[in-house]
Design a protein around this motif. Structure first.
Motif, PDB file in Angstrom:
ATOM      1  N   PHE A   1      -6.994  10.077   7.405  1.00  0.00           N
ATOM      2  CA  PHE A   1      -6.159   9.243   6.524  1.00  0.00           C
ATOM      3  C   PHE A   1      -5.787   7.944   7.217  1.00  0.00           C
ATOM      4  O   PHE A   1      -5.912   6.857   6.641  1.00  0.00           O
TER       5      PHE A   1
ATOM      6  N   GLU B   1      -8.011  -0.325   5.057  1.00  0.00           N
ATOM      7  CA  GLU B   1      -7.388  -1.013   3.921  1.00  0.00           C
ATOM      8  C   GLU B   1      -6.438  -2.112   4.396  1.00  0.00           C
ATOM      9  O   GLU B   1      -6.456  -3.226   3.872  1.00  0.00           O
TER      10      GLU B   1
ATOM     11  N   ALA C   1      -8.658   5.472   7.312  1.00  0.00           N
ATOM     12  CA  ALA C   1      -8.870   4.816   6.017  1.00  0.00           C
ATOM     13  C   ALA C   1      -7.761   3.804   5.737  1.00  0.00           C
ATOM     14  O   ALA C   1      -8.019   2.708   5.213  1.00  0.00           O
ATOM     15  N   LEU C   2      -6.539   4.145   6.106  1.00  0.00           N
ATOM     16  CA  LEU C   2      -5.407   3.243   5.916  1.00  0.00           C
ATOM     17  C   LEU C   2      -5.586   1.976   6.758  1.00  0.00           C
ATOM     18  O   LEU C   2      -5.341   0.858   6.274  1.00  0.00           O
TER      19      LEU C   2
ATOM     20  N   LEU D   1      -3.647   5.032  -1.322  1.00  0.00           N
ATOM     21  CA  LEU D   1      -4.472   5.950  -0.539  1.00  0.00           C
ATOM     22  C   LEU D   1      -3.694   7.248  -0.472  1.00  0.00           C
ATOM     23  O   LEU D   1      -2.697   7.337   0.252  1.00  0.00           O
ATOM     24  N   ASP D   2      -4.128   8.248  -1.227  1.00  0.00           N
ATOM     25  CA  ASP D   2      -3.425   9.528  -1.265  1.00  0.00           C
ATOM     26  C   ASP D   2      -3.803  10.345  -0.034  1.00  0.00           C
ATOM     27  O   ASP D   2      -4.962  10.742   0.127  1.00  0.00           O
ATOM     28  N   HIS D   3      -2.818  10.583   0.827  1.00  0.00           N
ATOM     29  CA  HIS D   3      -3.086  11.318   2.068  1.00  0.00           C
ATOM     30  C   HIS D   3      -3.617  12.722   1.809  1.00  0.00           C
ATOM     31  O   HIS D   3      -4.309  13.282   2.659  1.00  0.00           O
TER      32      HIS D   3
ATOM     33  N   ASN E   1       0.963   5.731  -0.194  1.00  0.00           N
ATOM     34  CA  ASN E   1       0.226   6.996  -0.120  1.00  0.00           C
ATOM     35  C   ASN E   1       0.496   7.856  -1.355  1.00  0.00           C
ATOM     36  O   ASN E   1       0.013   8.977  -1.443  1.00  0.00           O
TER      37      ASN E   1
ATOM     38  N   ILE F   1       0.857  -1.189   0.000  1.00  0.00           N
ATOM     39  CA  ILE F   1       0.000   0.000   0.000  1.00  0.00           C
ATOM     40  C   ILE F   1       0.889   1.234   0.000  1.00  0.00           C
ATOM     41  O   ILE F   1       1.877   1.295   0.735  1.00  0.00           O
TER      42      ILE F   1
END
Length: 195
Positions: A76, A83, A79-80, A65-67, A45, A43
Motif C-alpha cells: 500500500f 501516487e 502505491a501511495l 487508494l483503498d488500503h 485511503n 489523497i
C-alpha cells in the motif's frame, strides 16, 4: 516559462477538516503568490472520506487508494508513494490520515512529511488521547504539529496549541475544543515551513 511551485499533497481518511483549514488558509493568505506554494492533491485511503468532496469544491484533484486492496502495508505504501510522487511534493501533510506508515515511506519523504496529533506531545502518543488526558487528571490538553519519523508520534515539534481541560469535559467536548485550535495551528505551521 511556467512558474515552479512548492507543491503540497494532503492525505486524509475522514472529514478533512484540517485539510479544509489548510486549503482555506492557502487561498485567503495567497500562498501561491507569496510563497509559490499550492495544494495540488488530496489523497484518501477511504472512498467515503468527506474531505474528498471538500477538496473537489476547491478544484483540487483527488485520489483514493483503498488500503484494503493491498496484500501488505508495504505494498500500500509503495502505491501511495507512486501516487504522491506524481505531484512532485515539497510537503506531504497528514491531516487525519489514519494509517501507520512504513519506515520506507517515512524515509522517502524525510524532511517533507508532517502530521498533527491531538495531544501535547510527547504526552499521549497513539489513540484515545482526550480520554487519556481526562483520566490522568490533566489540567491542559492540546495538539501538536510535528515532523514524522519512523517512531509513532515523535519527531521535531513544529507548533503546539494548548486548551484547558474543564471539570465537566468529556472526550468529545475536549476533542471539539482542541480541534478548533488545530484549524488555526496547522495552517500556521505549514505556512511557516513555506516562508
Amino acid at each position: 516559462m511556467s512558474a515552479v511551485y512548492k507543491n503540497i499533497v494532503i492525505l486524509i481518511s475522514g472529514s478533512g477538516s484540517n485539510m479544509a483549514a489548510i486549503v482555506r488558509a492557502a487561498e485567503r493568505r495567497h500562498w501561491a503568490d507569496r510563497y509559490g506554494a499550492r495544494v495540488v492533491a488530496v489523497i484518501s485511503n477511504k472512498a467515503e472520506a468527506g474531505g474528498l468532496g471538500v477538496a473537489r469544491e476547491h478544484h483540487i484533484p483527488t485520489a483514493v487508494l483503498d488500503h484494503k486492496g493491498f496484500a501488505s502495508r508495504e505494498a500500500f505504501d509503495a502505491a501511495l508513494m507512486t501516487e504522491i510522487d506524481r505531484h512532485d511534493p515539497a510537503l506531504v501533510v497528514l491531516a487525519g490520515f489514519m494509517r501507520i506508515l512504513t519506515p520506507g515511506f517515512v524515509q522517502h519523504y524525510e524532511g517533507r512529511l508532517i502530521n498533527i496529533h491531538p495531544s501535547l506531545l510527547p504526552a499521549f502518543t497513539g489513540l484515545n488521547t482526550h480520554q487519556r488526558a481526562i483520566d490522568m487528571g490533566c489540567r491542559f490538553a492540546g495538539a501538536t504539529v510535528h515532523r514524522v519519523t519512523s517512531e509513532l508520534d515523535h519527531g521535531d515539534i513544529l507548533d503546539q496549541a494548548v486548551v484547558p481541560v474543564l471539570p465537566d469535559d468529556t472526550a468529545k467536548t475536549l476533542a471539539e475544543r482542541v480541534l478548533t485550535q488545530e484549524h488555526i495551528m496547522y495552517p500556521r505551521a505549514v505556512e511557516k515551513l513555506l516562508a
